[in-house]
Write an enzyme that holds these catalytic residues in place. Structure first.
Site, PDB file in Angstrom:
ATOM      1  N   ASP A   1      -7.000   4.923   7.417  1.00 26.18           N
ATOM      2  CA  ASP A   1      -7.423   5.614   6.194  1.00 26.18           C
ATOM      3  C   ASP A   1      -8.933   5.831   6.139  1.00 26.18           C
ATOM      4  O   ASP A   1      -9.436   6.472   5.216  1.00 26.18           O
ATOM      5  CB  ASP A   1      -6.981   4.812   4.958  1.00 26.18           C
ATOM      6  CG  ASP A   1      -5.471   4.773   4.825  1.00 26.18           C
ATOM      7  OD1 ASP A   1      -4.789   5.642   5.397  1.00 26.18           O
ATOM      8  OD2 ASP A   1      -4.966   3.857   4.130  1.00 26.18           O
TER       9      ASP A   1
ATOM     10  N   ARG B   1      -5.665  15.331   7.181  1.00 25.73           N
ATOM     11  CA  ARG B   1      -7.046  14.854   7.002  1.00 25.73           C
ATOM     12  C   ARG B   1      -8.001  15.359   8.081  1.00 25.73           C
ATOM     13  O   ARG B   1      -9.199  15.421   7.848  1.00 25.73           O
ATOM     14  CB  ARG B   1      -7.056  13.320   6.916  1.00 25.73           C
ATOM     15  CG  ARG B   1      -6.497  12.849   5.585  1.00 25.73           C
ATOM     16  CD  ARG B   1      -6.475  11.350   5.417  1.00 25.73           C
ATOM     17  NE  ARG B   1      -6.164  11.028   4.019  1.00 25.73           N
ATOM     18  CZ  ARG B   1      -5.805   9.836   3.575  1.00 25.73           C
ATOM     19  NH1 ARG B   1      -5.708   8.821   4.429  1.00 25.73           N
ATOM     20  NH2 ARG B   1      -5.548   9.644   2.294  1.00 25.73           N
TER      21      ARG B   1
ATOM     22  N   ARG C   1      -9.083  10.283  -0.596  1.00 22.75           N
ATOM     23  CA  ARG C   1     -10.074   9.886   0.423  1.00 22.75           C
ATOM     24  C   ARG C   1     -10.923  11.078   0.883  1.00 22.75           C
ATOM     25  O   ARG C   1     -12.090  10.908   1.247  1.00 22.75           O
ATOM     26  CB  ARG C   1      -9.394   9.201   1.604  1.00 22.75           C
ATOM     27  CG  ARG C   1      -8.614   7.967   1.167  1.00 22.75           C
ATOM     28  CD  ARG C   1      -8.547   6.859   2.146  1.00 22.75           C
ATOM     29  NE  ARG C   1      -7.508   5.921   1.702  1.00 22.75           N
ATOM     30  CZ  ARG C   1      -7.704   4.899   0.857  1.00 22.75           C
ATOM     31  NH1 ARG C   1      -8.901   4.643   0.370  1.00 22.75           N
ATOM     32  NH2 ARG C   1      -6.692   4.122   0.486  1.00 22.75           N
TER      33      ARG C   1
ATOM     34  N   ARG D   1       5.234  15.545   2.299  1.00 14.70           N
ATOM     35  CA  ARG D   1       5.096  14.565   3.399  1.00 14.70           C
ATOM     36  C   ARG D   1       6.460  14.187   3.989  1.00 14.70           C
ATOM     37  O   ARG D   1       7.478  14.208   3.300  1.00 14.70           O
ATOM     38  CB  ARG D   1       4.352  13.315   2.871  1.00 14.70           C
ATOM     39  CG  ARG D   1       2.902  13.665   2.526  1.00 14.70           C
ATOM     40  CD  ARG D   1       2.151  12.525   1.888  1.00 14.70           C
ATOM     41  NE  ARG D   1       1.876  11.439   2.826  1.00 14.70           N
ATOM     42  CZ  ARG D   1       1.279  10.309   2.468  1.00 14.70           C
ATOM     43  NH1 ARG D   1       0.911  10.109   1.205  1.00 14.70           N
ATOM     44  NH2 ARG D   1       1.043   9.378   3.363  1.00 14.70           N
TER      45      ARG D   1
ATOM     46  N   LYS E   1      -0.961  12.568   6.133  1.00 13.96           N
ATOM     47  CA  LYS E   1      -1.347  11.735   4.976  1.00 13.96           C
ATOM     48  C   LYS E   1      -1.299  12.610   3.716  1.00 13.96           C
ATOM     49  O   LYS E   1      -0.621  13.619   3.699  1.00 13.96           O
ATOM     50  CB  LYS E   1      -2.738  11.143   5.211  1.00 13.96           C
ATOM     51  CG  LYS E   1      -2.798  10.216   6.426  1.00 13.96           C
ATOM     52  CD  LYS E   1      -1.962   8.970   6.228  1.00 13.96           C
ATOM     53  CE  LYS E   1      -2.046   8.054   7.437  1.00 13.96           C
ATOM     54  NZ  LYS E   1      -1.128   6.911   7.307  1.00 13.96           N
TER      55      LYS E   1
ATOM     56  N   LYS F   1      -4.869  -1.840  -2.296  1.00 11.70           N
ATOM     57  CA  LYS F   1      -3.731  -1.003  -2.715  1.00 11.70           C
ATOM     58  C   LYS F   1      -2.453  -1.436  -2.013  1.00 11.70           C
ATOM     59  O   LYS F   1      -1.398  -1.530  -2.648  1.00 11.70           O
ATOM     60  CB  LYS F   1      -4.063   0.468  -2.430  1.00 11.70           C
ATOM     61  CG  LYS F   1      -2.956   1.440  -2.803  1.00 11.70           C
ATOM     62  CD  LYS F   1      -3.490   2.829  -3.113  1.00 11.70           C
ATOM     63  CE  LYS F   1      -3.990   3.582  -1.897  1.00 11.70           C
ATOM     64  NZ  LYS F   1      -2.928   4.099  -1.014  1.00 11.70           N
ATOM     65  N   SER F   2      -2.523  -1.690  -0.715  1.00 17.38           N
ATOM     66  CA  SER F   2      -1.310  -2.074   0.018  1.00 17.38           C
ATOM     67  C   SER F   2      -0.719  -3.367  -0.549  1.00 17.38           C
ATOM     68  O   SER F   2       0.492  -3.490  -0.746  1.00 17.38           O
ATOM     69  CB  SER F   2      -1.649  -2.288   1.495  1.00 17.38           C
ATOM     70  OG  SER F   2      -2.019  -1.076   2.097  1.00 17.38           O
TER      71      SER F   2
ATOM     72  N   SER G   1       3.298   3.006  12.021  1.00 16.36           N
ATOM     73  CA  SER G   1       3.310   3.128  10.561  1.00 16.36           C
ATOM     74  C   SER G   1       3.759   1.842   9.899  1.00 16.36           C
ATOM     75  O   SER G   1       4.901   1.402  10.061  1.00 16.36           O
ATOM     76  CB  SER G   1       4.251   4.264  10.132  1.00 16.36           C
ATOM     77  OG  SER G   1       4.483   4.180   8.739  1.00 16.36           O
TER      78      SER G   1
ATOM     79  N   GLY H   1       2.546   7.683  -0.824  1.00 17.25           N
ATOM     80  CA  GLY H   1       3.465   7.504   0.295  1.00 17.25           C
ATOM     81  C   GLY H   1       3.937   6.067   0.398  1.00 17.25           C
ATOM     82  O   GLY H   1       5.120   5.796   0.621  1.00 17.25           O
TER      83      GLY H   1
HETATM   84  O1  LIG Z   1       1.670   0.225   4.363  1.00 18.62           O
HETATM   85  C1  LIG Z   1       0.685   0.591   3.706  1.00 18.62           C
HETATM   86  O2  LIG Z   1       0.325   0.023   2.649  1.00 18.62           O
HETATM   87  C2  LIG Z   1      -0.075   1.751   4.200  1.00 18.62           C
HETATM   88  C3  LIG Z   1       0.113   2.196   5.480  1.00 18.62           C
HETATM   89  C4  LIG Z   1      -0.585   3.347   6.064  1.00 18.62           C
HETATM   90  O3  LIG Z   1       0.296   4.431   6.101  1.00 18.62           O
HETATM   91  P1  LIG Z   1       1.312   4.687   7.332  1.00 18.62           P
HETATM   92  O4  LIG Z   1       2.281   3.597   7.375  1.00 18.62           O
HETATM   93  O5  LIG Z   1       1.979   5.999   7.014  1.00 18.62           O
HETATM   94  O6  LIG Z   1       0.423   4.765   8.543  1.00 18.62           O
HETATM   95  C5  LIG Z   1      -1.797   3.745   5.254  1.00 18.62           C
HETATM   96  O7  LIG Z   1      -2.239   5.024   5.651  1.00 18.62           O
HETATM   97  C6  LIG Z   1      -1.520   3.734   3.773  1.00 18.62           C
HETATM   98  O8  LIG Z   1      -2.677   4.051   3.032  1.00 18.62           O
HETATM   99  C7  LIG Z   1      -1.061   2.380   3.307  1.00 18.62           C
HETATM  100  C1  LIG Z   2      -2.526   7.271   3.125  1.00 17.99           C
HETATM  101  C2  LIG Z   2      -2.793   6.663   1.976  1.00 17.99           C
HETATM  102  O1  LIG Z   2      -1.876   6.273   1.044  1.00 17.99           O
HETATM  103  P1  LIG Z   2      -0.317   6.593   0.892  1.00 17.99           P
HETATM  104  O2  LIG Z   2       0.260   6.865   2.248  1.00 17.99           O
HETATM  105  O3  LIG Z   2       0.245   5.402   0.221  1.00 17.99           O
HETATM  106  O4  LIG Z   2      -0.192   7.801   0.006  1.00 17.99           O
HETATM  107  C3  LIG Z   2      -4.185   6.303   1.632  1.00 17.99           C
HETATM  108  O5  LIG Z   2      -4.369   5.614   0.613  1.00 17.99           O
HETATM  109  O6  LIG Z   2      -5.152   6.698   2.318  1.00 17.99           O
END
Ligand SMILES: O=C(O)C1=C[C@@H](OP(=O)(O)O)[C@@H](O)[C@H](O)C1
Ligand SMILES: C=C(OP(=O)(O)O)C(=O)O
Length: 448
Positions: free
Chosen positions: A327, A358, A403, A129, A354, A28-29, A174, A101
């Site tokens: 995550d 969580r 999740r 958020r 999140k 996903k990232s 982050s 997010g």
């Molecule tokens: O940069 C990213 O793709 C992500 C960073 C993380 O969030 P944070 O940056 O808020 O820790 C993670 O929890 C999220 O699922 C994906």
């Molecule tokens: C925290 C997550 O995603 P995001 O912050 O992109 O909503 C996740 O996928 O667990």
């Protein structure tokens, strides 16, 4: 898109002998970043293996709204025709990032140094958020943000007309904040410097370098110092998205706690900034092996083999590992409940902001299933009940959090009585094929 329709209650029940191969979707990232960096390049970026989950599809729509051409071929290959750094058009509608997010924070960063204005919203989870963590550093570039109280969405960002480069120490671990600042730095003249005290996932740095940006990382006493030279011309790329370790976590953990299981999860990216869960599981005594270890696209990759592991022991998870498995704590807590002894998780305050809180969400559902959990602001402890020891038999709230929903469905596979989640709809944000994939392994899981 905001709201995922009527709730989809789901239930899982005691299963045995999960077997077969679990082909989890793309990361996903990396999928979000492929679309955003593709949109900021000059020419056509071609992406295979893109995660077609709702979070990523929302980012694709946002990139279109800002002038990029984003199309999917019949064979599932995605093509992004970019507008170049600084070339975003002002969107004619509100950008709806749904549940994501990553989507909203990275896109805010990417547009904040262009002379355009955009308004962002999301679903009830995303609109709760915190966004100040991103808008604070974006203000240093000259962007302005107006949102709801407490820095919440819906929020309008007025991009800087004459952006200045920034030196910013990220105050929370982050990758989203780091990435937002780096993407904003792309259209600022001169050098933008981001410093992170704790290493977080480094996909943005790796991919920016791949797209031809001048970027370097130096590890100093202050932390990781990342220096980006602004206003490059990004060169379009051909990207093969690796499979998502955060999605792999679910079939892996399901196999570890379900009697008689032996599951292969092929082609999983094991970037050290993402692989903390697997290290932790192995320390707990999981029968989890890496087969066919290799390198692909500069990233370590392996096929994961997970077998039923009735003798796992609870451990103290090192807090400095938190970012590399942030995550995965919800599903780790499920494995912890099925292990012997206590699992202690500290330094995890970020879990509270999140898609849901969580720690609260998992603690409530685990307790309802008969598991003892203690928790504080930035820690929680799960008392293991041993293999086959979790009573289950509860309905757990997923709080619009994919999740959380998947974690409780995994728990039900190894609990004495079935576990129900009130809404499995959010699973489609990151793992749209979860239900079919788990059923294919032999998991007892259904909609109720
Ligand atoms: O940069 C990213 O793709 C992500 C960073 C993380 O969030 P944070 O940056 O808020 O820790 C993670 O929890 C999220 O699922 C994906
Ligand atoms: C925290 C997550 O995603 P995001 O912050 O992109 O909503 C996740 O996928 O667990």
């Amino acid at each position: 898109m905001s709201g995922h329709g009527a709730p989809v209650p789901m239930q899982s029940s005691l299963s045995s002998g999960l077997k077969g191969e679990a082909h989890v979707p793309g990361d996903k990232s990396i999928s979000h970043r492929s679309l955003i960096l593709g949109a900021l390049s000059v020419g056509e970026t071609v992406v295979t293996g893109l995660l077609e989950g709702e979070d990523v599809l929302d980012t694709a729509r946002a990139m279109r709204a800002m002038g990029a051409k984003v199309a999917r071929d019949a064979d599932g290959v995605w093509r992004v025709h970019g507008v170049g750094v600084g070339g975003f058009a002002e969107p004619g509608q509100v950008i709806d990032c749904g549940n994501s997010g990553t989507g909203v924070r990275l896109i805010m960063g990417a547009m904040a140094t262009s002379p355009i204005t955009a308004t962002f919203t999301g679903d009830a989870s995303l609109n709760g958020r915190p966004m100040a963590r991103v808008t604070d550093p974006l203000a240093l570039f000259g962007a302005r943000a107006v949102g709801r109280a407490g820095g919440r969405l819906p929020m309008t960002i007025v991009g800087a007309r004459e952006p200045v480069p920034v030196r910013y120490v990220v105050p929370v671990p982050s990758a989203q904040v780091k990435s937002a600042v780096l993407l904003a730095g792309l259209n600022a003249p001169g050098q933008t410097v981001v410093i992170e005290r704790e290493a977080t996932r480094d996909h943005t740095e790796r991919m920016l370098a791949g797209f031809g940006a001048e970027i370097s990382t130096e590890v100093t006493e202050e932390g990781r110092v990342i220096t980006l030279t602004g206003q490059p011309e990004l060169t379009p790329q051909t990207i093969v998205v690796p499979r998502d370790p955060s999605s792999a976590a679910f079939p892996v953990c399901a196999a570890l706690i379900t009697e008689g299981s032996d599951v292969l999860v092929p082609n999983i990216g094991l970037n050290p900034t993402r692989a903390g869960l697997f290290t932790t599981l192995r320390e707990m005594g999981a029968d989890l092996t890496y087969e066919n270890e290799r390198e692909e696209g500069g990233e370590p990759v392996a096929d994961l083999r997970a077998r039923f592991s009735p003798d796992m022991q609870g451990i103290e998870v090192p807090p400095e590992r938190a970012a590399s498995m942030i995550d995965e704590y919800p599903v780790l807590s499920v494995v912890a409940a099925c292990a012997t002894g206590r699992t202690v998780m500290r330094g995890v305050k970020e879990l509270r902001v999140k898609e849901s809180d969580r720690i609260d969400a998992m603690a409530a559902g685990l307790r309802a299933c008969g598991v003892t959990v203690e928790d504080g602001e930035d820690w929680w402890i799960v008392e293991g009940m041993g293999a086959g020891g979790v009573p289950g038999g509860a309905t757990c709230a997923s709080h619009l959090d994919h999740r959380i929903a998947m974690s409780f469905l995994v728990l039900g596979l190894a609990s004495r009585d079935p576990v129900t989640v009130d809404d499995g709809g959010p699973i489609a944000t990151s793992f749209p094929v979860f239900e079919a994939l788990m059923a294919g392994l032999g998991a007892e899981m259904r909609r109720v």
